[in-house]
Design an enzyme around this catalytic site. Structure first.
Site, PDB file in Angstrom:
ATOM      1  N   VAL A  89     -10.733   4.698  13.052  1.00 20.84           N
ATOM      2  CA  VAL A  89     -11.363   5.921  12.559  1.00 20.84           C
ATOM      3  C   VAL A  89     -11.503   6.878  13.745  1.00 20.84           C
ATOM      4  O   VAL A  89     -11.970   6.471  14.799  1.00 20.84           O
ATOM      5  CB  VAL A  89     -12.770   5.635  11.958  1.00 20.84           C
ATOM      6  CG1 VAL A  89     -13.463   6.926  11.548  1.00 20.84           C
ATOM      7  CG2 VAL A  89     -12.657   4.700  10.757  1.00 20.84           C
ATOM      8  N   HIS A  93     -17.160   4.840  17.982  1.00 21.06           N
ATOM      9  CA  HIS A  93     -18.046   3.862  17.363  1.00 21.06           C
ATOM     10  C   HIS A  93     -17.988   2.534  18.100  1.00 21.06           C
ATOM     11  O   HIS A  93     -17.017   2.220  18.772  1.00 21.06           O
ATOM     12  CB  HIS A  93     -17.745   3.670  15.875  1.00 21.06           C
ATOM     13  CG  HIS A  93     -16.354   3.236  15.549  1.00 21.06           C
ATOM     14  ND1 HIS A  93     -15.264   4.080  15.633  1.00 21.06           N
ATOM     15  CD2 HIS A  93     -15.876   2.040  15.135  1.00 21.06           C
ATOM     16  CE1 HIS A  93     -14.175   3.423  15.270  1.00 21.06           C
ATOM     17  NE2 HIS A  93     -14.513   2.185  14.974  1.00 21.06           N
ATOM     18  N   HIS A  95     -18.700  -1.629  17.475  1.00 17.59           N
ATOM     19  CA  HIS A  95     -18.895  -2.724  16.526  1.00 17.59           C
ATOM     20  C   HIS A  95     -19.884  -3.717  17.113  1.00 17.59           C
ATOM     21  O   HIS A  95     -19.733  -4.142  18.266  1.00 17.59           O
ATOM     22  CB  HIS A  95     -17.581  -3.486  16.288  1.00 17.59           C
ATOM     23  CG  HIS A  95     -16.512  -2.708  15.623  1.00 17.59           C
ATOM     24  ND1 HIS A  95     -16.252  -2.808  14.274  1.00 17.59           N
ATOM     25  CD2 HIS A  95     -15.610  -1.823  16.119  1.00 17.59           C
ATOM     26  CE1 HIS A  95     -15.224  -2.012  13.970  1.00 17.59           C
ATOM     27  NE2 HIS A  95     -14.825  -1.408  15.065  1.00 17.59           N
TER      28      HIS A  95
END
Length: 130
Positions: A89, A93, A95
């Site tokens: 994406v 970000h 995880h």
């Protein structure tokens, strides 16, 4: 156009939110590697995590640490693994993945299938432990 993660943080797309502040948003991955697999995103739309300024890199990791502590209390695991891949994406970000052994972090592992009620219960339990 806003990334799917920006739209999630804005509430335009539903998610299983576990934590939020003025800069960051944490929610369960809908295609999890393990129960409790959580994504941490900056609300600022930046494609690559290492394009974040130094202060934001530090702050997102402090936010992630708080969420990881809550995950450890909510889900049975030895540790919470941290992964930054950044290709799936176009929005920075992190995880956070509950693990019991190193191989639990392999992207080639089959994904866990959960029902909506399970996602809701896991998210609620993580929120309660923050």
């Amino acid at each position: 156009m806003a990334s799917i993660f920006s739209r999630i943080a804005a509430g335009e797309i539903p998610s299983y939110k576990v934590a939020e502040n003025d800069k960051f948003f944490a929610f369960l991955d809908i295609n999890p590697m393990a129960k409790g697999h959580t994504l941490i995103i900056p609300k600022q739309e930046v494609d690559y995590v290492f394009d974040l300024d130094d202060a934001t890199i530090g702050e997102i990791n402090i936010f992630a640490k708080k969420v990881a502590g809550a995950i450890e209390k909510a889900v049975s695991c030895q540790r919470v693994g941290v992964m930054v891949v950044g290709l799936e994406v176009p929005h920075a970000h992190i995880h956070l993945i509950p693990i019991n052994k190193e191989s639990d972090m392999l992207l080639s592992n089959p994904r866990v299938k959960l029902e909506q009620a399970e996602f809701e219960e896991i998210a609620r339990t993580i929120r309660e432990n923050i």
